[in-house]
Each structure stands twice: as C-alpha cells, then as structure tokens.
Scaffold this motif. Structure first.
Motif, mmCIF file in Angstrom:
data_model
loop_
_atom_site.group_PDB
_atom_site.id
_atom_site.type_symbol
_atom_site.label_atom_id
_atom_site.label_comp_id
_atom_site.label_asym_id
_atom_site.label_seq_id
_atom_site.Cartn_x
_atom_site.Cartn_y
_atom_site.Cartn_z
ATOM 1 N N PHE A 91 0.922 -0.996 -0.002
ATOM 2 C CA PHE A 91 -0.092 -0.052 -0.098
ATOM 3 C C PHE A 91 0.720 1.093 -0.009
ATOM 4 O O PHE A 91 0.575 2.243 -0.480
ATOM 5 C CB PHE A 91 -1.138 0.070 1.051
ATOM 6 C CG PHE A 91 -1.644 1.357 1.331
ATOM 7 C CD1 PHE A 91 -2.716 1.452 0.352
ATOM 8 C CD2 PHE A 91 -1.550 2.285 2.417
ATOM 9 C CE1 PHE A 91 -3.659 2.610 0.431
ATOM 10 C CE2 PHE A 91 -2.329 3.085 2.402
ATOM 11 C CZ PHE A 91 -3.350 3.247 1.332
ATOM 12 N N LEU A 92 1.926 1.249 0.780
ATOM 13 C CA LEU A 92 2.862 2.364 0.664
ATOM 14 C C LEU A 92 3.964 2.524 -0.380
ATOM 15 O O LEU A 92 4.297 3.679 -0.408
ATOM 16 C CB LEU A 92 3.407 2.416 2.349
ATOM 17 C CG LEU A 92 2.729 2.636 3.199
ATOM 18 C CD1 LEU A 92 3.471 2.362 4.728
ATOM 19 C CD2 LEU A 92 1.958 3.814 3.350
ATOM 20 N N PRO A 94 5.444 2.914 -4.125
ATOM 21 C CA PRO A 94 4.862 3.249 -5.470
ATOM 22 C C PRO A 94 4.754 2.215 -6.430
ATOM 23 O O PRO A 94 5.376 1.063 -6.466
ATOM 24 C CB PRO A 94 6.053 4.270 -5.747
ATOM 25 C CG PRO A 94 7.144 3.931 -5.103
ATOM 26 C CD PRO A 94 6.743 3.244 -3.794
ATOM 27 N N LYS A 95 3.712 2.509 -7.435
ATOM 28 C CA LYS A 95 3.693 1.413 -8.347
ATOM 29 C C LYS A 95 4.745 1.311 -9.491
ATOM 30 O O LYS A 95 5.292 0.136 -9.796
ATOM 31 C CB LYS A 95 2.369 1.758 -9.179
ATOM 32 C CG LYS A 95 2.205 0.524 -10.374
ATOM 33 C CD LYS A 95 0.780 1.247 -10.981
ATOM 34 C CE LYS A 95 0.269 -0.196 -11.873
ATOM 35 N NZ LYS A 95 -0.820 0.209 -12.390
ATOM 36 N N PHE A 127 1.600 10.264 -7.255
ATOM 37 C CA PHE A 127 2.103 9.036 -6.629
ATOM 38 C C PHE A 127 0.783 7.947 -6.712
ATOM 39 O O PHE A 127 -0.283 8.204 -6.562
ATOM 40 C CB PHE A 127 2.076 9.280 -5.082
ATOM 41 C CG PHE A 127 2.539 7.922 -4.291
ATOM 42 C CD1 PHE A 127 3.758 7.760 -4.263
ATOM 43 C CD2 PHE A 127 1.717 7.433 -3.480
ATOM 44 C CE1 PHE A 127 4.190 6.572 -3.672
ATOM 45 C CE2 PHE A 127 2.055 6.312 -2.888
ATOM 46 C CZ PHE A 127 3.298 5.917 -2.991
ATOM 47 N N ARG A 129 -0.166 4.196 -6.220
ATOM 48 C CA ARG A 129 0.267 2.944 -5.135
ATOM 49 C C ARG A 129 0.540 1.708 -5.993
ATOM 50 O O ARG A 129 -0.334 1.291 -6.936
ATOM 51 C CB ARG A 129 -0.705 3.004 -4.103
ATOM 52 C CG ARG A 129 -1.017 4.211 -3.532
ATOM 53 C CD ARG A 129 -1.863 4.135 -2.070
ATOM 54 N NE ARG A 129 -2.121 5.208 -1.471
ATOM 55 C CZ ARG A 129 -1.412 5.767 -0.425
ATOM 56 N NH1 ARG A 129 -0.208 4.913 -0.297
ATOM 57 N NH2 ARG A 129 -1.622 6.875 0.175
ATOM 58 N N LYS A 130 1.043 0.851 -5.552
ATOM 59 C CA LYS A 130 1.067 -0.497 -6.149
ATOM 60 C C LYS A 130 -0.150 -1.232 -5.560
ATOM 61 O O LYS A 130 -0.696 -2.109 -6.314
ATOM 62 C CB LYS A 130 2.519 -1.207 -5.353
ATOM 63 C CG LYS A 130 2.762 -2.661 -6.065
ATOM 64 C CD LYS A 130 3.849 -3.224 -5.212
ATOM 65 C CE LYS A 130 5.042 -2.663 -5.687
ATOM 66 N NZ LYS A 130 6.174 -3.223 -5.137
ATOM 67 N N ASN A 132 -3.967 -0.519 -4.179
ATOM 68 C CA ASN A 132 -4.882 0.664 -3.901
ATOM 69 C C ASN A 132 -5.678 0.388 -2.615
ATOM 70 O O ASN A 132 -5.736 -0.592 -2.132
ATOM 71 C CB ASN A 132 -5.852 0.905 -5.172
ATOM 72 C CG ASN A 132 -6.860 -0.268 -5.401
ATOM 73 O OD1 ASN A 132 -7.194 -0.881 -4.429
ATOM 74 N ND2 ASN A 132 -7.201 -0.254 -6.656
ATOM 75 N N GLU A 133 -6.112 1.443 -2.298
ATOM 76 C CA GLU A 133 -6.827 1.515 -0.835
ATOM 77 C C GLU A 133 -8.337 0.393 -0.711
ATOM 78 O O GLU A 133 -8.177 -0.280 0.231
ATOM 79 C CB GLU A 133 -7.415 2.884 -0.530
ATOM 80 C CG GLU A 133 -8.199 2.991 0.814
ATOM 81 C CD GLU A 133 -9.453 2.728 0.812
ATOM 82 O OE1 GLU A 133 -10.066 2.487 1.834
ATOM 83 O OE2 GLU A 133 -10.182 2.820 -0.194
#
Length: 162
Positions: A91-92, A94-95, A127, A129-130, A132-133
């Motif tokens: 989650f933290l 970056p993709k 930004f 995320r790798k 997502n929420e």
C-alpha cells in the motif's frame, strides 16, 4: 457476460459424465448467484471508505477479543501479522520504482547520446500506489475474517515454545 457463458455451456455437447459436482446446473447457478451477490455487495460499499474501515476495525477488535479470551493461536496471529505487513508495504510502495526508471535512463543515455525532450524535475508525476486502498481494505478484511474463523478450530492452536 456470465449468463452468455452459462448458456453456451448448457448448449455444448456432453463429453464428460454428469457425476461431477461442478458440472451440474444447480451448482453452476448457485456459484453464479453467490458470485454476483458478492460483487453487488462490494459495489455498494466501494464509495463509503469510512464505514468500510469502521467495519474492519470492529473485526480487528473481535479478533483481538477472541484470541485473548481463548488464548493461544500464536501461529495464526503471527501469519496474520506477516500478511498485514506485506499488504501495508504494498500500500505504501509506489507502483513504479523511481530507482528502476533512473537506472534505465542512465543505461539509455550511455548507449545513445540523446537530449532530453522534457524537464523531468518539473514534470508533475502523481503518486500511484502498488496496492490501492480498496484492495488493501478488502484483503485486510478477508484476512481478519479468516483469522477469526481459524480460532474456532482447535487443531490450528499449535503450541509455540519460546
């Protein structure tokens, strides 16, 4: 889409015996109905992140309460913790890893002497995320549901010797 696939399967000539559980129309329809209702429920809760996380917080509290009252289940808690840490890192993170991109640019610049077409320092790059929420929430909720379920099976209470 799925209805079309089920109709095609029903019209296809039978090549296997009907004794298999997965091939009976009842279980196909049941599987389709359960999958469809599950997806509808997810679609309904998607726009409400506060309520989703509140429900997950209740699940976390129930797991802590259950594991504290029953005692044990250290392996289940340990596996849950490792899985949650893995989700948090995804989650933290970056993709797209900037270090990898910089290394590729350096390799390309060594091979070809090209002038840059844009200034990469001033370009806005959001930004991403790798993980997502929503997927983070869904995986966390599933993990706690599975962990709570595991506390009802005594054979999963493996003794841990320190």
């Amino acid at each position: 889409f799925f209805c079309h696939i089920i109709k095609m399967l029903d019209q296809a000539p039978e090549t296997k015996p009907k004794g298999n559980l997965e091939e009976t129309p009842f279980f196909q329809k049941l599987s389709f109905t359960v999958t469809q209702r599950y997806q509808m429920a997810l679609d309904r809760v998607t726009p409400h992140p506060k309520y989703r996380w509140l429900a997950t917080g209740v699940l976390i509290f129930l797991y802590i309460l259950r594991s504290a009252t029953v005692g044990g289940f250290y392996i289940v808690s340990y596996a849950l913790g490792i899985y949650l840490l893995n989700l948090l890192i995804g989650f933290l993170a970056p993709k797209i890893d900037p270090e990898t991109i910089l290394a590729e640019i350096d390799d390309a610049s060594e091979d070809d002497e090209m002038l840059p077409t844009t200034e990469s320092d001033t370009e806005f790059k959001p930004f991403i995320r790798k993980l997502n929420e929503f997927k983070f929430w869904l995986s966390t909720t599933k993990a706690f549901l599975i962990s709570i379920t595991c506390t009802f099976f005594p054979f999963l209470d493996i003794p841990v010797f320190w």
